[in-house]
Enzyme design. Structure first.
Site, mmCIF file in Angstrom:
data_model
loop_
_atom_site.group_PDB
_atom_site.id
_atom_site.type_symbol
_atom_site.label_atom_id
_atom_site.label_comp_id
_atom_site.label_asym_id
_atom_site.label_seq_id
_atom_site.Cartn_x
_atom_site.Cartn_y
_atom_site.Cartn_z
ATOM 1 N N ASP A 1 0.828 -1.216 0.000
ATOM 2 C CA ASP A 1 0.000 0.000 0.000
ATOM 3 C C ASP A 1 0.861 1.263 0.000
ATOM 4 O O ASP A 1 1.964 1.273 0.552
ATOM 5 C CB ASP A 1 -0.910 -0.017 1.232
ATOM 6 N N ASN B 1 -10.797 -2.959 -5.160
ATOM 7 C CA ASN B 1 -10.083 -2.073 -6.102
ATOM 8 C C ASN B 1 -10.715 -2.194 -7.475
ATOM 9 O O ASN B 1 -10.951 -1.194 -8.164
ATOM 10 C CB ASN B 1 -8.611 -2.474 -6.280
ATOM 11 N N ASN C 1 1.251 3.417 -2.963
ATOM 12 C CA ASN C 1 1.757 3.872 -4.280
ATOM 13 C C ASN C 1 1.193 5.239 -4.668
ATOM 14 O O ASN C 1 1.896 6.094 -5.198
ATOM 15 C CB ASN C 1 1.359 2.878 -5.384
#
Ligand code: FPP
Length: 229
Positions: free
Chosen positions: A12, A60, A14
């Site tokens: 996590d 996502n 980015n």
């Protein structure tokens, strides 16, 4: 030292990494994929047999803009094509590549890549790189329950395990999440029953070998008693 056979990463941060540098989110994912390459290779060099990365969750896939998902899938294809440095390093090391998740949502381009990668690494037995793609634990569990019901199988821990995406993969010994949040976000919830968890504030593209070494050293000092005294 506790045995470390399977390490899993929630990569996590980015987006925030890119934002802080005034770049696009896709640049963050690109940098994240480069970091992933290095870290995954280092893990296999350490003799760890299973490395799992959470590349794309079911949430996502549904909730992020289509452009971002498309860019992520292009990255996955680039890193797994035959001419890529990453794929060749895995192949040279004898690492099998597997995918965890509901892959039925993907188009033929990505499905062809997945099929080819699976075929090309089928006989590799020095380690396994598991890529969680459109993966969600709740989906996985419900899917496994339905498969048990459809096949008239009595649900036991053993039979249930056979219907999970992670069949034949040992439970993760250590799950590392970068990016500062302290949660599992629908990742390997059933399999994480006795996993050691480590949460780092580092944004994934900045995650380094030094930090990995420190976390593994911390893991080695933990006493895992799996419910015993
Ligand atoms: C979370 O960061 C990261 C992702 C949703 C994608 C991770 C995927 C990769 C690093 C590439 C994978 C490539 C291969 C070949 C498997 P975020 O965007 O949620 O970060 P934020 O919380 O800062 O916004």
């Amino acid at each position: 030292m506790s045995n470390l056979c399977h390490i899993a990463f929630i990569m996590d941060g980015n987006g925030r990494w890119a934002q802080r540098k005034g770049k696009k989110r896709s640049d963050g994912h690109r940098a994240g994929a480069d970091t992933m390459q290095d870290i995954v290779n280092i893990c296999f060099d350490k003799g760890i047999k299973h490395v799992t990365v959470y590349a794309l969750s079911t949430e996502n896939f549904i909730q992020r803009p289509k452009d971002e998902i498309d860019e992520l899938l292009v990255l996955v294809r680039q890193h797994l094509k035959h001419s890529s440095k990453h794929f060749n390093r895995l192949l040279n090391k004898g690492i099998k590549v597997e995918f965890l998740g509901d892959l039925t949502v993907f188009d033929n381009e990505i499905l062809d890549t997945i099929k080819k990668v699976r075929q090309d690494t089928l006989d590799c037995s020095n380690g396994q790189f598991n890529i969680a793609l459109n993966y969600g634990s709740r989906d996985e569990i419900i899917n496994a329950v339905n498969l048990c019901v459809d096949s008239n199988t009595k649900v036991t821990q053993e039979s249930f395990n056979r219907y999970l995406y992670t069949k034949n993969i040992p439970d993760p010994d250590l799950i590392i999440r970068t990016g500062g949040d302290i949660r599992l976000s629908n990742f390997l919830l059933y399999q994480a029953a006795y996993s050691e968890l480590y949460f780092s504030n580092t944004l994934w593209p900045d995650f380094s070998k030094k930090e990995l070494d420190d976390i593994i050293s911390n893991y080695s000092s933990r006493k895992r008693n799996f419910g015993s005294v």
